[in-house]
Write a protein that holds these residues in place. Sequence first.
Motif, PDB file in Angstrom:
ATOM      1  N   ASP A  48      -1.963   4.703 -24.493  1.00 58.13           N
ATOM      2  CA  ASP A  48      -2.706   5.608 -23.597  1.00 58.13           C
ATOM      3  C   ASP A  48      -1.895   6.906 -23.455  1.00 58.13           C
ATOM      4  N   ALA A  49      -2.236   7.771 -24.083  1.00 58.67           N
ATOM      5  CA  ALA A  49      -1.422   8.863 -24.101  1.00 58.67           C
ATOM      6  C   ALA A  49      -1.384   9.759 -22.837  1.00 58.67           C
ATOM      7  N   ARG A  50      -2.265   9.400 -21.782  1.00 57.79           N
ATOM      8  CA  ARG A  50      -2.271   9.935 -20.505  1.00 57.79           C
ATOM      9  C   ARG A  50      -0.996   9.820 -19.735  1.00 57.79           C
ATOM     10  N   TRP A  51      -0.409   8.676 -20.107  1.00 59.31           N
ATOM     11  CA  TRP A  51       0.988   8.225 -19.443  1.00 59.31           C
ATOM     12  C   TRP A  51       2.088   8.836 -20.093  1.00 59.31           C
ATOM     13  N   LEU A  52       1.994   9.808 -20.971  1.00 58.29           N
ATOM     14  CA  LEU A  52       3.143  10.547 -21.648  1.00 58.29           C
ATOM     15  C   LEU A  52       3.204  11.914 -20.804  1.00 58.29           C
ATOM     16  N   TYR A  53       1.953  12.527 -20.232  1.00 58.15           N
ATOM     17  CA  TYR A  53       2.104  13.817 -19.966  1.00 58.15           C
ATOM     18  C   TYR A  53       1.628  13.749 -18.292  1.00 58.15           C
ATOM     19  N   LEU A  54       1.665  15.054 -17.784  1.00 58.90           N
ATOM     20  CA  LEU A  54       0.898  14.906 -16.428  1.00 58.90           C
ATOM     21  C   LEU A  54      -0.265  14.799 -16.363  1.00 58.90           C
ATOM     22  N   ASP A  55      -0.964  13.720 -16.077  1.00 57.96           N
ATOM     23  CA  ASP A  55      -2.158  13.558 -15.838  1.00 57.96           C
ATOM     24  C   ASP A  55      -2.535  13.244 -14.342  1.00 57.96           C
ATOM     25  N   PRO A  56      -3.248  14.220 -13.796  1.00 64.23           N
ATOM     26  CA  PRO A  56      -3.249  14.028 -12.262  1.00 64.23           C
ATOM     27  C   PRO A  56      -3.803  12.798 -11.721  1.00 64.23           C
ATOM     28  N   THR A  57      -4.611  12.317 -12.675  1.00 68.17           N
ATOM     29  CA  THR A  57      -5.278  10.963 -11.980  1.00 68.17           C
ATOM     30  C   THR A  57      -4.330   9.889 -12.080  1.00 68.17           C
ATOM     31  N   ILE A  58      -3.608   9.391 -13.154  1.00 67.76           N
ATOM     32  CA  ILE A  58      -2.503   8.734 -13.527  1.00 67.76           C
ATOM     33  C   ILE A  58      -1.416   8.714 -12.322  1.00 67.76           C
ATOM     34  N   VAL A  59      -0.915   9.979 -12.523  1.00 67.68           N
ATOM     35  CA  VAL A  59       0.165  10.213 -11.416  1.00 67.68           C
ATOM     36  C   VAL A  59      -0.208  10.005  -9.955  1.00 67.68           C
ATOM     37  N   SER A  60      -1.326  10.532  -9.463  1.00 68.64           N
ATOM     38  CA  SER A  60      -1.746  10.319  -8.115  1.00 68.64           C
ATOM     39  C   SER A  60      -1.885   8.714  -7.748  1.00 68.64           C
ATOM     40  N   LEU A  61      -2.414   8.058  -8.671  1.00 69.23           N
ATOM     41  CA  LEU A  61      -2.500   6.506  -8.570  1.00 69.23           C
ATOM     42  C   LEU A  61      -1.289   5.921  -8.486  1.00 69.23           C
ATOM     43  N   GLU A  62      -0.231   6.434  -9.221  1.00 64.80           N
ATOM     44  CA  GLU A  62       0.745   5.770  -9.176  1.00 64.80           C
ATOM     45  C   GLU A  62       1.643   6.227  -8.099  1.00 64.80           C
ATOM     46  N   ILE A  63       1.647   7.369  -7.547  1.00 64.80           N
ATOM     47  CA  ILE A  63       2.215   7.558  -6.306  1.00 64.80           C
ATOM     48  C   ILE A  63       1.658   6.882  -5.253  1.00 64.80           C
ATOM     49  N   LEU A  64       0.442   6.485  -4.970  1.00 68.63           N
ATOM     50  CA  LEU A  64      -0.164   5.684  -3.938  1.00 68.63           C
ATOM     51  C   LEU A  64       0.510   4.124  -4.355  1.00 68.63           C
ATOM     52  N   THR A  65       0.419   3.630  -5.632  1.00 73.82           N
ATOM     53  CA  THR A  65       1.109   2.301  -5.780  1.00 73.82           C
ATOM     54  C   THR A  65       2.549   2.237  -5.593  1.00 73.82           C
ATOM     55  N   VAL A  66       3.121   3.249  -5.773  1.00 72.18           N
ATOM     56  CA  VAL A  66       4.638   3.115  -5.122  1.00 72.18           C
ATOM     57  C   VAL A  66       4.683   3.220  -3.580  1.00 72.18           C
ATOM     58  N   VAL A  67       4.252   4.085  -3.120  1.00 75.78           N
ATOM     59  CA  VAL A  67       4.378   4.278  -1.609  1.00 75.78           C
ATOM     60  C   VAL A  67       3.611   3.086  -0.721  1.00 75.78           C
ATOM     61  N   LEU A  68       2.572   2.841  -1.168  1.00 82.47           N
ATOM     62  CA  LEU A  68       1.609   1.705  -0.555  1.00 82.47           C
ATOM     63  C   LEU A  68       1.976   0.298  -0.846  1.00 82.47           C
ATOM     64  N   GLY A  69       1.792   0.090  -2.250  1.00 80.87           N
ATOM     65  CA  GLY A  69       2.397  -1.277  -2.841  1.00 80.87           C
ATOM     66  C   GLY A  69       3.548  -1.391  -2.642  1.00 80.87           C
ATOM     67  N   GLY A  70       4.661  -0.897  -2.784  1.00 77.38           N
ATOM     68  CA  GLY A  70       6.085  -0.832  -2.816  1.00 77.38           C
ATOM     69  C   GLY A  70       6.235  -1.254  -1.243  1.00 77.38           C
ATOM     70  N   PHE A  71       5.874  -0.173  -0.449  1.00 78.71           N
ATOM     71  CA  PHE A  71       6.232  -0.593   1.299  1.00 78.71           C
ATOM     72  C   PHE A  71       5.396  -1.739   1.899  1.00 78.71           C
ATOM     73  N   LEU A  72       4.364  -1.905   1.579  1.00 78.02           N
ATOM     74  CA  LEU A  72       3.589  -3.195   1.856  1.00 78.02           C
ATOM     75  C   LEU A  72       4.242  -4.532   1.334  1.00 78.02           C
TER      76      LEU A  72
END
Length: 127
Positions: free
Chosen positions: A88-112
């Motif tokens: 999935d090439a969206r992971w290679l470039y700044l795709d706003p949807t992918i990056v925003s979901l990863e930010i949520l995953t890192v912050v919420l999932g990691g700290f939880l």
Amino acid sequence: MRGGWELGAAAGGPLLLCAALLAVGCALGLRLGRGLEAADRGALAWLCFDALVHFALEGPFVFLSLVGNITDSDALIASLWKEYGKADARWLYLDPTIVSLEILTVVLGGFLALVLIYAIVKEKHYR
């Protein structure tokens, strides 16, 4: 034409990294869970691995995506995302949807995961 599934040559490093994270997460979880029941030790092993994945794999992805793109990066962690980007090439470039979901995953999932590790180790009622 060859059929079947094959890994690229660059996949070895990321696979070793993931295996190392699994080993460290399990060892850390089992060490933190000494004296606890087997289910709690298993949960701790999983949560330690989960926190490591969020902070050590997904966190750098967010950083690399925000300061440039994955394809231009020479970082070891970028090779993992380059392999992922083959599907999935969206992971290679700044795709706003992918990056925003990863930010949520890192912050919420990691700290939880960290909160749950603390709750299990300290035997809090909300664990």
